[in-house]
Design a protein around this motif. Structure first.
Motif, mmCIF file in Angstrom:
data_model
loop_
_atom_site.group_PDB
_atom_site.id
_atom_site.type_symbol
_atom_site.label_atom_id
_atom_site.label_comp_id
_atom_site.label_asym_id
_atom_site.label_seq_id
_atom_site.Cartn_x
_atom_site.Cartn_y
_atom_site.Cartn_z
ATOM 1 N N UNK A 252 -3.736 -10.498 16.248
ATOM 2 C CA UNK A 252 -2.901 -11.127 17.278
ATOM 3 C C UNK A 252 -1.525 -10.468 17.327
ATOM 4 N N UNK A 253 -0.975 -10.165 16.153
ATOM 5 C CA UNK A 253 0.329 -9.504 16.112
ATOM 6 C C UNK A 253 0.218 -8.125 16.778
ATOM 7 N N UNK A 254 -0.889 -7.429 16.496
ATOM 8 C CA UNK A 254 -1.118 -6.123 17.126
ATOM 9 C C UNK A 254 -1.167 -6.239 18.638
ATOM 10 N N UNK A 255 -1.905 -7.242 19.117
ATOM 11 C CA UNK A 255 -1.998 -7.434 20.578
ATOM 12 C C UNK A 255 -0.632 -7.765 21.164
ATOM 13 N N UNK A 256 0.111 -8.584 20.432
ATOM 14 C CA UNK A 256 1.444 -8.957 20.900
ATOM 15 C C UNK A 256 2.303 -7.712 21.102
ATOM 16 N N UNK A 257 2.118 -6.731 20.231
ATOM 17 C CA UNK A 257 2.916 -5.495 20.315
ATOM 18 C C UNK A 257 2.297 -4.487 21.281
#
Lengths: 259, 271
Positions: free
Chosen positions: B241-246
């Motif tokens: 999710x953090x990756x997608x956020x970035x």
């Protein structure tokens, strides 16, 4: 308008303006019927907030010529149900006279046609220049309600807890209406996404208003105070394109046929 | 230019604080200087989940009231570089959050941090409103059940009408959905809402699906953000999710039941 007359206007102790109001008409067929007030009470209790202290016009048009009844007592019984009779229309001469004595205002008979006449009162700006020349002192200004009110269009989702009111006009929502959201319109309501919240058309009493939606999943539907909750909607209409309207005073639904 | 993120939900107990801790840690792990602020005044929890409860001296409210300097209240995480926690007060209530005070603290933090993550309390009252007011981005934490979805819908409406961006007519607060406590097997049995059902109602982009996992409770009991548990599904899902956020393009995992071997099927049947 010149600034001088604006100042004069502001200093005046009053202002005279035209306005139109939506009022309910109580059509009286049989005022002496023993069931009259029981049935009226049932109707009022269906939407107590809607009816509380609502001004009504008593329509005596359909009364038989020979009818005899105590109009004063009748009016107080109507008032007891928290309706406020303010005027009357039609009726046999004795009834009309009695209505005047209890303080009711005679209203011009007929609805739509007369209303339009009021609205279409001559616009002073369009008057013949001749006439204007003859009347150097401007006639008392009469502000006339706009006939067409722009439709309220909502393109964002209407979320739970939001309330949209289209006053005196139609409401169009191009996205979905969530459970717990509320749409109100004095006119029609159109929802081009899913209708999952509440939709109340004809909010000020217009029984001709309708609700149109692409996917009916509503919590509450209402036209002019006649309502239905989702439990009573029925699986035939669930998630279908539907129009909702009053058929002989009863809230009805029809599937919208798509070509 | 720092970015203010609010982690909010309307409903309580859906995983806002767990997600805030995991998300802030994930951003810091990727090298961004990140601070996570606890807005749940009076019900201080974030410090426990972050495992720094024994290092709290001054708090957010002290800073708002001018009783302490920001640097005195900020707690530097012991495990991860670039990660800071601003704990809240356990003895005050939400009235201590003034708009001017919150703005002052956020302004000061934005000089130093890349991301400011606001952990919202439940509800739509003062605490929640203050936590979302200055947000640039909102992560909506929702469980796959109707009451949570409805409350999330409500908070989306609040974001669209009562945030600073809405009030000043700026670009709206961007919004993403984090679906937590998702149990694919219960979804399959019809006991939980499907991802698509939730997306259909909320109509916002999906940031991630966090599977129901025993690792979450285990991690929060020992004060370790679950994202640091690299063998748990929940930890991996937060990391995705953090990756997608970035802006990374990562496929969603853990949304369908895992294939069962014959052995576990037999076990289940005999149970």
């Amino acid at each position: 308008m010149s600034s001088a007359s604006q100042v004069a206007e502001r200093d005046a102790p009053f202002q005279l303006r035209g306005n139109s109001f939506t009022m309910m008409v109580l059509k009286v067929f049989a005022p002496t019927s023993p069931d009259f007030f029981t049935q009226l009470n049932v109707k009022v209790r269906q939407a107590p907030n809607f009816f509380r202290n609502a001004p009504v016009v008593l329509d005596f048009d359909d009364l038989p010529e020979s009818i005899v009844f105590d109009l004063g007592a009748f009016v107080s019984q109507v008032q007891a149900l928290h309706l406020l009779p303010v005027g009357f229309q039609g009726g046999p001469q004795p009834v009309r006279e009695a209505a005047m004595t209890v303080g009711l205002t005679p209203m011009p008979s007929g609805r739509a046609a007369k209303l339009e006449e009021v609205v279409k009162a001559p616009d002073p700006r369009q008057q013949d220049p001749h006439q204007q020349g003859q009347t150097p002192i401007p006639a008392p200004q009469v502000l006339i309600e706009v006939v067409h009110r722009p439709t309220v269009v909502v393109t964002e989702p209407v979320r739970s807890g939001m309330r949209v009111y289209a006053e005196k006009t139609d409401l169009i929502v191009t996205s979905s209406v969530s459970p717990g959201a509320e749409l109100l319109a004095d006119g029609n309501i159109h929802v081009y996404g899913a209708l999952r919240g509440r939709a109340l058309a004809g909010f000020s009493g217009d029984g001709n208003a309708r609700i149109f939606c692409h996917s009916l999943e509503a919590e509450v539907l209402s036209v002019a105070g006649n309502y239905r909750v989702s439990e009573d909607i029925g699986s035939d209409f669930y998630k279908k394109a539907v129009q909702v309207f009053l058929r002989d005073g009863v809230l009805s639904m029809d599937l919208l046929k798509t070509a | 230019m720092s970015k203010i993120i609010v982690m909010t939900s309307g409903k309580g107990g859906v995983g806002k604080t767990t997600s805030s801790a995991a998300f802030a840690t994930g951003l810091a792990l990727r090298g961004f200087k990140t601070v996570v602020i606890d807005f749940d005044v009076g019900l201080r929890n974030l410090d426990l989940v972050m495992g720094c409860e024994r290092r709290v001296v001054f708090d957010f409210i002290n800073v708002i009231n001018g009783e302490a300097k920001l640097n005195q209240a900020l707690i530097k995480d012991k495990r991860i570089e670039n990660l800071y926690i601003l704990p809240t007060s356990q003895t005050r209530d939400k009235d201590a959050l003034t708009r001017e005070g919150v703005e002052k603290v956020l302004n000061e933090l934005s000089k130093e941090f890349d991301y400011i993550l606001c952990d919202s309390p439940a509800g739509i009252e003062r605490g929640a409103l203050m936590s979302l007011y200055f947000a640039d981005h909102a992560i909506i934490v929702t469980n796959p059940e109707v009451s949570s979805v409805r409350d999330s819908d409500r908070i989306l409406g609040v974001l669209n009408s009562r945030s600073r961006r809405a009030e000043q007519g700026l670009e709206p607060v961007t919004q993403q959905l984090l679906l937590t406590r998702y149990d694919p097997e219960r979804v399959e049995r019809g006991e939980m809402l499907k991802v698509d059902d939730v997306l259909e109602i909320l109509a916002i982009p999906l940031l991630g699906v966090i599977p129901e996992s025993q690792a979450v409770l285990r991690a929060s009991n020992v004060g370790m953000p679950v994202i640091l548990d690299e063998v748990s599904n929940a930890g991996l899902a937060y990391s995705d999710a953090v990756g997608r956020f970035l802006g990374e393009d990562i496929e969603h995992r853990f949304v369908t039941p895992q294939k069962k071997g014959l052995f576990s099927r037999l076990l289940r049947r005999s149970a």
